[in-house]
Design a protein around this motif. Structure first.
Motif, mmCIF file in Angstrom:
data_model
loop_
_atom_site.group_PDB
_atom_site.id
_atom_site.type_symbol
_atom_site.label_atom_id
_atom_site.label_comp_id
_atom_site.label_asym_id
_atom_site.label_seq_id
_atom_site.Cartn_x
_atom_site.Cartn_y
_atom_site.Cartn_z
ATOM 1 N N ALA A 29 0.840 -1.208 0.000
ATOM 2 C CA ALA A 29 0.000 0.000 0.000
ATOM 3 C C ALA A 29 0.868 1.248 0.000
ATOM 4 O O ALA A 29 0.599 2.216 -0.731
ATOM 5 N N ARG A 30 1.950 1.219 0.787
ATOM 6 C CA ARG A 30 2.859 2.377 0.819
ATOM 7 C C ARG A 30 3.502 2.576 -0.544
ATOM 8 O O ARG A 30 3.611 3.695 -1.044
ATOM 9 N N ARG A 31 3.921 1.446 -1.150
ATOM 10 C CA ARG A 31 4.537 1.548 -2.478
ATOM 11 C C ARG A 31 3.532 2.098 -3.496
ATOM 12 O O ARG A 31 3.841 3.027 -4.247
ATOM 13 N N ASP A 32 2.317 1.550 -3.499
ATOM 14 C CA ASP A 32 1.329 1.978 -4.498
ATOM 15 C C ASP A 32 0.984 3.461 -4.343
ATOM 16 O O ASP A 32 0.796 4.173 -5.335
ATOM 17 N N LEU A 33 0.906 3.912 -3.101
ATOM 18 C CA LEU A 33 0.606 5.335 -2.880
ATOM 19 C C LEU A 33 1.724 6.210 -3.435
ATOM 20 O O LEU A 33 1.468 7.228 -4.090
ATOM 21 N N ILE A 34 2.967 5.800 -3.190
ATOM 22 C CA ILE A 34 4.100 6.598 -3.699
ATOM 23 C C ILE A 34 4.084 6.599 -5.220
ATOM 24 O O ILE A 34 4.238 7.651 -5.854
ATOM 25 N N VAL A 35 3.849 5.425 -5.826
ATOM 26 C CA VAL A 35 3.818 5.339 -7.296
ATOM 27 C C VAL A 35 2.769 6.300 -7.850
ATOM 28 O O VAL A 35 3.030 7.070 -8.777
ATOM 29 N N SER A 36 1.587 6.296 -7.275
ATOM 30 C CA SER A 36 0.542 7.146 -7.851
ATOM 31 C C SER A 36 0.813 8.632 -7.593
ATOM 32 O O SER A 36 0.536 9.472 -8.445
ATOM 33 N N GLU A 37 1.412 8.963 -6.455
ATOM 34 C CA GLU A 37 1.776 10.368 -6.215
ATOM 35 C C GLU A 37 2.853 10.834 -7.206
ATOM 36 O O GLU A 37 2.803 11.956 -7.714
ATOM 37 N N LEU A 38 3.821 9.956 -7.478
ATOM 38 C CA LEU A 38 4.888 10.334 -8.418
ATOM 39 C C LEU A 38 4.308 10.544 -9.806
ATOM 40 O O LEU A 38 4.658 11.494 -10.509
ATOM 41 N N GLN A 39 3.405 9.633 -10.195
ATOM 42 C CA GLN A 39 2.790 9.757 -11.520
ATOM 43 C C GLN A 39 2.050 11.076 -11.632
ATOM 44 O O GLN A 39 2.184 11.793 -12.619
ATOM 45 N N GLY A 40 1.289 11.406 -10.592
ATOM 46 C CA GLY A 40 0.504 12.639 -10.596
ATOM 47 C C GLY A 40 1.366 13.887 -10.694
ATOM 48 O O GLY A 40 0.926 14.927 -11.167
ATOM 49 N N ARG A 41 2.599 13.792 -10.232
ATOM 50 C CA ARG A 41 3.490 14.949 -10.238
ATOM 51 C C ARG A 41 4.520 14.879 -11.350
ATOM 52 O O ARG A 41 5.420 15.736 -11.426
ATOM 53 N N GLY A 42 4.454 13.854 -12.174
ATOM 54 C CA GLY A 42 5.399 13.727 -13.287
ATOM 55 C C GLY A 42 6.831 13.485 -12.826
ATOM 56 O O GLY A 42 7.786 13.895 -13.490
ATOM 57 N N ILE A 43 6.975 12.807 -11.696
ATOM 58 C CA ILE A 43 8.316 12.509 -11.177
ATOM 59 C C ILE A 43 8.712 11.109 -11.637
ATOM 60 O O ILE A 43 7.946 10.152 -11.470
ATOM 61 N N SER A 44 9.909 11.011 -12.200
ATOM 62 C CA SER A 44 10.358 9.731 -12.719
ATOM 63 C C SER A 44 11.212 9.004 -11.677
ATOM 64 O O SER A 44 12.306 9.455 -11.333
ATOM 65 N N ALA A 45 10.690 7.899 -11.169
ATOM 66 C CA ALA A 45 11.432 7.092 -10.191
ATOM 67 C C ALA A 45 10.809 5.705 -10.146
ATOM 68 O O ALA A 45 9.634 5.538 -10.447
ATOM 69 N N ASP A 46 11.644 4.719 -9.786
ATOM 70 C CA ASP A 46 11.119 3.375 -9.533
ATOM 71 C C ASP A 46 10.813 3.281 -8.043
ATOM 72 O O ASP A 46 11.544 3.858 -7.233
ATOM 73 N N VAL A 47 9.809 2.525 -7.717
ATOM 74 C CA VAL A 47 9.482 2.326 -6.301
ATOM 75 C C VAL A 47 9.418 0.827 -6.041
ATOM 76 O O VAL A 47 8.661 0.120 -6.706
ATOM 77 N N ARG A 48 10.235 0.367 -5.116
ATOM 78 C CA ARG A 48 10.287 -1.073 -4.829
ATOM 79 C C ARG A 48 10.201 -1.318 -3.340
ATOM 80 O O ARG A 48 10.747 -0.547 -2.552
ATOM 81 N N VAL A 49 9.553 -2.406 -2.989
ATOM 82 C CA VAL A 49 9.563 -2.851 -1.599
ATOM 83 C C VAL A 49 10.855 -3.624 -1.391
ATOM 84 O O VAL A 49 11.273 -4.391 -2.263
ATOM 85 N N PHE A 50 11.528 -3.390 -0.258
ATOM 86 C CA PHE A 50 12.723 -4.181 0.033
ATOM 87 C C PHE A 50 12.715 -4.651 1.486
ATOM 88 O O PHE A 50 12.059 -4.060 2.339
ATOM 89 N N ASP A 51 13.455 -5.713 1.687
ATOM 90 C CA ASP A 51 13.632 -6.247 3.030
ATOM 91 C C ASP A 51 15.124 -6.445 3.203
ATOM 92 O O ASP A 51 15.839 -6.571 2.220
ATOM 93 N N GLY A 52 15.619 -6.465 4.407
ATOM 94 C CA GLY A 52 17.055 -6.659 4.595
ATOM 95 C C GLY A 52 17.776 -5.329 4.653
ATOM 96 O O GLY A 52 17.196 -4.303 5.039
ATOM 97 N N LEU A 53 19.037 -5.346 4.237
ATOM 98 C CA LEU A 53 19.875 -4.159 4.408
ATOM 99 C C LEU A 53 19.721 -3.159 3.261
ATOM 100 O O LEU A 53 19.630 -3.555 2.087
ATOM 101 N N ALA A 54 19.772 -1.886 3.633
ATOM 102 C CA ALA A 54 19.686 -0.833 2.615
ATOM 103 C C ALA A 54 20.867 -0.918 1.638
ATOM 104 O O ALA A 54 20.706 -0.672 0.437
ATOM 105 N N VAL A 55 22.058 -1.272 2.151
ATOM 106 C CA VAL A 55 23.214 -1.336 1.235
ATOM 107 C C VAL A 55 23.056 -2.472 0.223
ATOM 108 O O VAL A 55 23.476 -2.343 -0.929
ATOM 109 N N ASP A 56 22.436 -3.574 0.654
ATOM 110 C CA ASP A 56 22.214 -4.679 -0.290
ATOM 111 C C ASP A 56 21.176 -4.283 -1.340
ATOM 112 O O ASP A 56 21.307 -4.616 -2.521
ATOM 113 N N PHE A 57 20.169 -3.560 -0.867
ATOM 114 C CA PHE A 57 19.161 -3.069 -1.814
ATOM 115 C C PHE A 57 19.812 -2.111 -2.823
ATOM 116 O O PHE A 57 19.594 -2.212 -4.032
#
Ligand code: PNS
Length: 166
Positions: A53-81
């Protein structure tokens, strides 16, 4: 591809706030590719919104604002992601001096944990959003307060829905 400046912006985003969206917009202009990482299981507290749900909300907000970014759910370490998407940069927002100690500790830890491969860039929050914290938004929402000054209308609706159906 290797010389492209790829950055990841990890966070809990529970919920994503107007401050996060402002940072995403600015970060997307600074880097060739921005990948937003939504932490699956924030350890601080039970998440109000599920990771998808958090990912989908971010995706739709980015689309609405014309911001280009990928949004992914991750688990584990930020450096591995970060490494998994070829990023050499981790981005984090800095709202105030109170954030600095934690962010510097995380930046240094992540740098060492990645063998020096991944560094962190701290982006100052825009002053009009610098007071907004997801934790406080959750508290206001849980107490039945008005969260519209802090989040987009779609996020406010999602939080209301999450409370109606916990
Ligand atoms: O939005 P938040 O809750 O301030 O984000 C914190 C986050 C997700 C960036 C941090 O908890 C994190 O990176 N978690 C993943 C596990 C990890 O890499 N821990 C080591 C951090 S030094």
């Amino acid at each position: 591809m290797a010389d492209r400046r790829i950055a990841v912006f990890p966070g809990s985003f529970d919920p994503p706030t107007l401050g996060h969206l402002d940072l995403f917009e600015r970060a997307a202009r600074l880097f060739d590719r921005l990948v937003i990482g939504v932490l699956e299981n924030p350890s601080k507290a039970a998440a109000l919104l599920g990771a998808e749900a958090r990912r989908d909300l971010i995706v739709s907000e980015l689309q609405g604002r014309g911001i280009s970014a990928d949004v992914r759910v991750f688990d584990g370490l930020a450096v591995d992601f970060a490494a998994s998407v070829g990023a050499r940069w981790i981005l984090r927002g800095l709202r105030s001096a109170a954030d600095l100690g934690d962010e510097l500790a995380m930046a240094g830890t992540n740098r060492e944990a990645s063998g020096g491969a991944i560094d962190t860039a701290l982006i100052p929050a825009s002053p009009r959003f610098a007071h907004i914290q997801s934790r406080l938004v959750r508290e206001i929402a849980s107490g039945g307060g008005d969260i519209r000054p802090f989040v987009s209308p779609a996020v406010a609706a999602a939080l209301r829905e999450a409370q109606v159906r916990p």
